[in-house]
Design a protein around this motif. Structure first.
Motif, PDB file in Angstrom:
ATOM      1  N   ILE A 103       0.835  -1.198   0.000  1.00 53.71           N
ATOM      2  CA  ILE A 103       0.000   0.000   0.000  1.00 53.71           C
ATOM      3  C   ILE A 103       0.871   1.250   0.000  1.00 53.71           C
ATOM      4  CG2 ILE A 103      -1.776   1.250   1.284  1.00 53.71           C
ATOM      5  CD1 ILE A 103      -2.642  -1.471   2.433  1.00 53.71           C
ATOM      6  N   PRO A 104       0.599   2.224  -0.866  1.00 53.71           N
ATOM      7  CA  PRO A 104       1.407   3.446  -0.903  1.00 53.71           C
ATOM      8  C   PRO A 104       1.305   4.227   0.400  1.00 53.71           C
ATOM      9  CG  PRO A 104      -0.012   3.262  -2.850  1.00 53.71           C
ATOM     10  CD  PRO A 104      -0.463   2.215  -1.887  1.00 53.71           C
ATOM     11  N   ALA A 105       2.386   4.896   0.745  1.00 56.56           N
ATOM     12  CA  ALA A 105       2.360   5.805   1.877  1.00 56.56           C
ATOM     13  C   ALA A 105       1.483   7.005   1.547  1.00 56.56           C
ATOM     14  CB  ALA A 105       3.781   6.266   2.205  1.00 56.56           C
ATOM     15  N   ALA A 106       1.025   7.706   2.573  1.00 50.54           N
ATOM     16  CA  ALA A 106       0.237   8.917   2.374  1.00 50.54           C
ATOM     17  C   ALA A 106       1.012   9.897   1.502  1.00 50.54           C
ATOM     18  CB  ALA A 106      -0.090   9.536   3.726  1.00 50.54           C
ATOM     19  N   ARG A 107       0.273  10.603   0.637  1.00 52.89           N
ATOM     20  CA  ARG A 107       0.923  11.545  -0.269  1.00 52.89           C
ATOM     21  C   ARG A 107      -0.110  12.498  -0.847  1.00 52.89           C
ATOM     22  NH1 ARG A 107       3.961   7.886  -3.732  1.00 52.89           N
ATOM     23  NH2 ARG A 107       3.821   6.666  -1.817  1.00 52.89           N
ATOM     24  N   SER A 108       0.399  13.570  -1.456  1.00 55.36           N
ATOM     25  CA  SER A 108      -0.450  14.523  -2.163  1.00 55.36           C
ATOM     26  C   SER A 108       0.306  14.988  -3.404  1.00 55.36           C
ATOM     27  CB  SER A 108      -0.773  15.725  -1.271  1.00 55.36           C
ATOM     28  OG  SER A 108       0.418  16.436  -0.930  1.00 55.36           O
ATOM     29  N   GLY A 164       4.401  12.453  -6.347  1.00 59.01           N
ATOM     30  CA  GLY A 164       3.730  13.104  -5.237  1.00 59.01           C
ATOM     31  C   GLY A 164       4.716  13.485  -4.148  1.00 59.01           C
ATOM     32  N   THR A 165       4.200  14.072  -3.087  1.00 66.65           N
ATOM     33  CA  THR A 165       5.041  14.440  -1.952  1.00 66.65           C
ATOM     34  C   THR A 165       4.486  13.787  -0.691  1.00 66.65           C
ATOM     35  OG1 THR A 165       5.995  16.294  -0.704  1.00 66.65           O
ATOM     36  CG2 THR A 165       3.763  16.591  -1.523  1.00 66.65           C
ATOM     37  N   LYS A 166       5.388  13.241   0.128  1.00 61.87           N
ATOM     38  CA  LYS A 166       4.988  12.547   1.343  1.00 61.87           C
ATOM     39  C   LYS A 166       4.968  13.465   2.551  1.00 61.87           C
ATOM     40  CE  LYS A 166       6.920   8.180  -0.351  1.00 61.87           C
ATOM     41  NZ  LYS A 166       7.882   7.087  -0.076  1.00 61.87           N
ATOM     42  N   CYS A 167       5.732  14.553   2.474  1.00 61.89           N
ATOM     43  CA  CYS A 167       5.745  15.594   3.493  1.00 61.89           C
ATOM     44  C   CYS A 167       6.491  16.777   2.873  1.00 61.89           C
ATOM     45  CB  CYS A 167       6.411  15.127   4.789  1.00 61.89           C
ATOM     46  SG  CYS A 167       8.108  14.550   4.591  1.00 61.89           S
ATOM     47  N   THR A 225       8.674  12.294  -4.318  1.00 66.02           N
ATOM     48  CA  THR A 225       9.098  10.952  -4.700  1.00 66.02           C
ATOM     49  C   THR A 225       8.836  10.744  -6.185  1.00 66.02           C
ATOM     50  OG1 THR A 225       8.841   8.584  -4.206  1.00 66.02           O
ATOM     51  CG2 THR A 225       6.851   9.926  -4.161  1.00 66.02           C
ATOM     52  N   ASN A 226       9.453   9.725  -6.758  1.00 67.43           N
ATOM     53  CA  ASN A 226       9.148   9.310  -8.135  1.00 67.43           C
ATOM     54  C   ASN A 226       8.855   7.812  -8.201  1.00 67.43           C
ATOM     55  OD1 ASN A 226      11.720   8.326  -7.734  1.00 67.43           O
ATOM     56  ND2 ASN A 226      12.679   9.482  -9.396  1.00 67.43           N
ATOM     57  N   PRO A 234      12.225  10.481 -14.613  1.00 65.60           N
ATOM     58  CA  PRO A 234      11.928  11.800 -14.043  1.00 65.60           C
ATOM     59  C   PRO A 234      12.491  11.970 -12.639  1.00 65.60           C
ATOM     60  CG  PRO A 234       9.930  10.691 -14.844  1.00 65.60           C
ATOM     61  CD  PRO A 234      11.013   9.680 -14.817  1.00 65.60           C
ATOM     62  N   HIS A 235      12.800  13.226 -12.296  1.00 63.94           N
ATOM     63  CA  HIS A 235      13.132  13.559 -10.920  1.00 63.94           C
ATOM     64  C   HIS A 235      11.929  13.285 -10.015  1.00 63.94           C
ATOM     65  CE1 HIS A 235      16.289  15.958 -12.876  1.00 63.94           C
ATOM     66  NE2 HIS A 235      16.905  15.942 -11.715  1.00 63.94           N
ATOM     67  N   GLN A 236      12.184  13.201  -8.718  1.00 62.57           N
ATOM     68  CA  GLN A 236      11.096  13.202  -7.755  1.00 62.57           C
ATOM     69  C   GLN A 236      10.323  14.511  -7.926  1.00 62.57           C
ATOM     70  OE1 GLN A 236      14.347  12.789  -7.062  1.00 62.57           O
ATOM     71  NE2 GLN A 236      14.694  11.196  -5.545  1.00 62.57           N
ATOM     72  N   ARG A 237       8.986  14.444  -7.824  1.00 62.76           N
ATOM     73  CA  ARG A 237       8.194  15.650  -8.052  1.00 62.76           C
ATOM     74  C   ARG A 237       6.757  15.478  -7.566  1.00 62.76           C
ATOM     75  NH1 ARG A 237       8.931  16.515 -14.106  1.00 62.76           N
ATOM     76  NH2 ARG A 237      10.938  15.567 -13.590  1.00 62.76           N
ATOM     77  N   ASP A 238       6.106  16.629  -7.389  1.00 65.77           N
ATOM     78  CA  ASP A 238       4.667  16.652  -7.166  1.00 65.77           C
ATOM     79  C   ASP A 238       4.093  17.784  -8.016  1.00 65.77           C
ATOM     80  OD1 ASP A 238       5.668  18.806  -5.541  1.00 65.77           O
ATOM     81  OD2 ASP A 238       3.776  18.819  -4.471  1.00 65.77           O
TER      82      ASP A 238
END
Length: 417
Positions: free
Chosen positions: A245-250, A266-269, A274-275, A366-370
């Motif tokens: 299950i994916p961690a919380a993210r937006s 997305g971003t976790k905090c 993350t990518n 891709p780089h990590q991004r949101d």
């Protein structure tokens, strides 16, 4: 890096070596490089796929402000892939809006210019470039919203734009609105108890269900709950899935491929983008993390990044969305009086000489991004833009989807998921 140019249809039908160690995803990603005009760097824009073309609109750069314009990227000929800005006047600057495509018309709803939220519904004919907007007195029109989602739902000759969540008068909501794309009538939908209010979540439609994952809750914290809404009965149901299950993210993206939902990034905090990539099987109710987080070489050094963070042009000293938005006044948001705009000499972190490489570069992930967008055409997922550490991108990446690969885990440490 290997640079290769392929015709569009060749890329769609390339065979995938499923025996390849796929955790790093290198042979599945291709960066799309072009010459000529291109959109400015941006995040929290919207994108749709139209006739093998990606159409992006609006967006934000936390340093330069809210962006304008509608751009089209043509994937039809891989030897001549290029951006084109559409000559559309009058829609202004906007970001954190939503859009869907239906019968060559682009429907754009809501968003913000950084101060005010909008309840505007734009309709743009992508063939003629004629633009109109719904009468603001339209019955059932939603209130001003931003950071919501919109999805296209078609059944039995009825086509609808389904809008969920987002910011309403500076507070997050879990309201549901539907626009009938034939009659152009809005209506608010009453549902049973469902997801808590949220923004910057993802939404997709599979069969007769709307699936909602993640986002930011009323306290501005990332959440990782998963819900589905029956679009016939308007009843919500919490999904208790198995697997990785994916961690919380937006600020992540989600698309549907075959009977799978694929989420990217997305971003976790704060500053923890993350990518990594996950798939969810609608049929088996199982999550799989098929690509671990990858460290992609930055175009700037660590020393340059630190210099930028502490320079007087740092975005932390600029008025920024959701950071410098103050209390309501007459139903509108105002800039916080504690954060000022600075008239400073422009300094861009990721600017540099144009790349001499054109075409598709195999192996560039891709780089990590949101705040990016994702669209799908056939078995190809395209990623555009987004930001990392509040610095936006305007790059494009193509990922060749294979159901066999994205349905089985990569070689990862599950403890870090």
């Amino acid at each position: 890096m290997e640079n290769r140019n392929l015709r569009y249809q060749d890329f769609l039908t390339l065979k995938v070596d499923t025996k390849h160690k796929h955790n790093n995803g290198e042979f599945l990603w291709e960066e799309v490089k072009t010459a000529g005009p291109h959109p400015s760097r941006r995040s929290y824009h919207s994108s749709v796929m139209w006739n093998h073309k990606m159409v992006i609109s609006g967006g934000q750069d936390l340093r330069e402000g809210t962006q304008s314009g509608i751009w089209v990227f043509d994937f039809n000929s891989m030897d001549e892939e290029h951006w084109e800005e559409l000559n559309i006047i009058g829609i202004g600057v906007f970001c954190r809006h939503s859009s869907v495509i239906y019968r060559d018309n682009l429907y754009i709803f809501g968003g913000t210019d950084g101060i005010n939220e909008f309840d505007t519904t734009w309709i743009i004919d992508l063939n003629t470039l004629q633009t109109r907007k719904l009468d603001p007195q339209t019955l059932g029109l939603p209130p001003p919203l931003d950071s919501h989602t919109a999805t296209l739902y078609e059944k039995d000759g009825l086509s609808q734009m389904v809008v969920f969540g987002g910011f309403k008068y500076s507070e997050r909501t879990n309201d549901l609105y539907i626009l009938n794309l034939s009659s152009l009538e809005w209506r608010k939908i009453s549902t049973n108890n469902g997801p808590e209010p949220r923004s910057n979540h993802s939404a997709v439609i599979y069969n007769d269900f709307l699936f909602i994952f993640g986002g930011l809750n009323g306290e501005g914290e990332q959440i990782g709950d998963f819900w589905k809404l029956n679009l016939n009965t308007y009843n919500w149901q919490s999904i208790q899935a198995g697997g990785q299950i994916p961690a919380a993210r937006s600020g992540h993206s989600a698309i549907v491929y075959s009977d799978l939902m694929v989420i990217f990034g997305g971003t976790k905090c704060v500053n923890r983008e993350t990518n990594e990539m996950f798939s969810y099987s609608f049929e088996n109710n199982m999550w799989v993390r098929f690509q671990d987080e990858q460290q992609v070489k930055d175009p700037v050094s660590a020393a340059q990044l630190e210099e930028f963070k502490h320079s007087e042009t740092s975005p932390h000293r600029r008025h920024t969305l959701n950071i410098a938005i103050g209390p309501k006044k007459d139903g509108k948001k105002e800039a916080s009086p504690t954060i000022e705009r600075f008239a400073m000499k422009k300094k861009l972190l990721y600017d540099g000489p144009p790349s001499p490489v054109k075409g598709r570069v195999k192996g560039n992930a891709p780089h990590q991004r949101d705040g990016h967008s994702a669209v799908i055409d056939g078995n190809i997922m395209y990623i555009f833009g987004g930001d990392r550490h509040q610095m936006p991108f305007n790059d494009i990446y193509a990922y060749r989807l294979s159901k066999d690969i994205i349905s089985r885990p990569g070689e990862i440490d599950l403890k870090t998921s």
